[in-house]
Design an enzyme around this catalytic site. Sequence first.
Site, short mmCIF file in Angstrom:
data_model
loop_
_atom_site.label_atom_id
_atom_site.label_comp_id
_atom_site.label_asym_id
_atom_site.label_seq_id
_atom_site.Cartn_x
_atom_site.Cartn_y
_atom_site.Cartn_z
CD GLU A 1 -1.52 -2.28 1.91
OE1 GLU A 1 -0.29 -2.45 2.11
OE2 GLU A 1 -2.37 -3.12 2.21
CG ASP B 1 -0.64 5.33 -0.51
OD1 ASP B 1 -1.58 4.88 -1.18
OD2 ASP B 1 -0.64 5.35 0.74
CB SER C 1 -5.38 2.18 -1.27
OG SER C 1 -6.05 1.07 -0.89
#
Length: 567
Positions: free
Chosen positions: A271, A275, A475
């Site tokens: 994750e 990002d 996300s």
Amino acid sequence: MAARVSSLVALLMYIGIPVQCLFLEPDQSLSIPDGWTFMGRLSASENVTLTFALKQQRVDILQDLVERISDPDNPLYGRYLTLEGVSSLIEPASVTQTTVQKWLQKFGIEDCQTVQTLDFLQCSMTVGTAEKLLPGSKFGRYVKGEQSIVRSPVPYEVYEELSDHIDFVGGLHRFPMERKVLSRGWGKPQPPKGTFHLGVMPSVIRKRYNLSDSDIGSASNNSQACAQFLEQYFHQHDLADFMHIFGTGFKHRSNVDRVVGPQEGPKAGLEASLDVEYIMSTGANISTWVFSNPGRYESQEPFMDWLLSLSNMSSVPWVHTVSYGDDEDSLSVAYMERINVEFMKAAARGLTILFASGDDGAGCREVSKGIHTFRPSFPASSPYVTTVGGTSFKNPFLVTHEVTDYISGGGFSNVFPMPDYQVPAVMHYLKTVSKLPPNSYYNASGRAYPDVAALSDNYWVVSNQILFPWVSGTSASTPVFGGILSLINDQRLQKGLSPLGFLNPALYKLQSSENSTALFDVTVGCHLSCLDEKVEGQGFCAATRWDPVTGWGTPNFPQLLKAFLPK
Ligand SMILES: *[C@@H]1O[C@H](CO)[C@@H](O)[C@H](O)[C@H]1NC(C)=O
Ligand SMILES: *[C@@H]1O[C@H](CO)[C@@H](O)[C@H](O)[C@H]1NC(C)=O
Ligand SMILES: *[C@@H]1O[C@H](CO)[C@@H](O)[C@H](O)[C@H]1NC(C)=O
Ligand SMILES: *[C@@H]1O[C@H](CO)[C@@H](O)[C@H](O)[C@H]1NC(C)=O
Ligand SMILES: *[C@@H]1O[C@H](CO)[C@@H](O)[C@H](O)[C@H]1NC(C)=O
Ligand SMILES: *[C@@H]1O[C@H](CO)[C@@H](O)[C@H](O)[C@H]1NC(C)=O
Ligand SMILES: *[C@@H]1O[C@H](CO)[C@@H](O)[C@H](O)[C@H]1NC(C)=O
């Protein structure tokens, strides 16, 4: 010291002076989330760190101010406050500060740190002291995999007089939320050929959202950030590898300029890598920060720590993307309302805060045996953030138009009423959509989300020097939308204009014009929900204009820029 005070309380009770206590968060869920194992009570000599949210002043004025400075038709539009300005507005009354300080001092608690706005105190103390300070609390250790935390999942009280001065105490109840990107494959990958693409990568995003190679940042005072929680670190060399593979054609940076919090851990998180790689390839050549809040001590609430950092730094990036969320029904209203004020504080400073809408569609909760409702997620449901949903390509191998990604989080808050800026848009949906779920499943008077969307399916990510395909979830869409807004901020800053700040009022106003081409409307598909007979796994469906699955749709950069860049 502590012994003296506890005997003082005992003395008061002995001589018949009542010591009234109150619960600050009577509605906070006390259930222990799946996967956590209780390892026993802590000994009285172990240490915990608690966060005290002190009552602020003039929140009504802050709210009114935010409404004005984020409304493009108001003379105050874009006239943001500094952190010092916010502080002078909402800073707790001196009676609040001294009452809380005296209370803590009485228990011998001296190791405290405050923030610039003086509305949070973070203090270390022994478990013995904490359990006396907050009657009812019982601290235990809980483990899940390699994580170990300290929590007190039982109701706590404070003396009645304190309840006028404290909103809640952090570090007792809320367990860390796991944030997982999904990995979805569709069998054997086919080799890329011709105009086909195999998965989402920066060139695909830039093509779909109409970014030319020269759409990059160049304002020296522009910046963007992503926040990461728990054991999530990004690795600088993964970012460099990613840019080496995918960053061709457009000028970009390959380094994060600042990490707030601990630097790299031994292992990068998927994750965290996602990002950074996507905010920096969409918001290309823009200075990027990472807020890293990876559980430094066992009683930490990483999300609270991120908020405390924002209130403790005068200069922070303009755009923040966050993929973090909890079920609304698991949180106390006192906590959510206070966090909402933290978002108002950010809005007053001109910060744009984007949250992922979640990956469970409308969500599902069993209210009683066989009776279900949808399950809204917070902070996605806060009226003071911009919430980003997810889409997929109609044809997964081509840069075509987008349809709903069935995981895209969306729905209606049960806590926050619908803000004025979205009333006409949401009413239009409720009146015109061909099919709605039974109304016992959702609260049509609540804040409806998401506000916008972007691709959330099938991304390429480099993490721990491995190239991962099929990474999916909101996300992924959130940093992409964040990067796009940073590009718009860049052009505004170059013209001496204010950054976009809290986007929603301006966004809904822009989209109220029937002809807006600033976002690609997503009109096909439904997201998932309860697997029961009444709704059979289906939540809301996308529709023309705004909908609670993909919001207003996905960005068409040149038109969005034009709309937010007055001549
Ligand atoms: C608790 O903190 C104090 C001071 O910060 C330290 O001296 C002590 O060793 C700590 N106790 C434990 C059990 O970690
Ligand atoms: C806020 O910043 C000050 C100054 O940098 C620091 O001393 C303090 O510890 C910070 N507060 C928190 C809660 O970290
Ligand atoms: C942006 O992309 C769409 C679809 O790919 C296209 O129809 C449109 O002409 C492009 N350009 C602008 C300026 O909107
Ligand atoms: C990249 O951004 C910097 C400012 O941060 C600017 O000086 C530079 O010109 C930009 N690069 C390009 C190619 O525009
Ligand atoms: C519906 O939302 C409103 C706020 O918008 C709230 O006051 C009410 O309690 C909610 N109803 C339910 C059943 O949660
Ligand atoms: C950003 O820099 C530009 C000059 O490049 C200046 O005109 C503008 O006022 C600055 N904006 C802010 C908010 O500092
Ligand atoms: C929107 O389109 C209509 C016709 O479809 C046109 O009359 C009107 O002027 C347009 N409005 C704007 C703001 O472009």
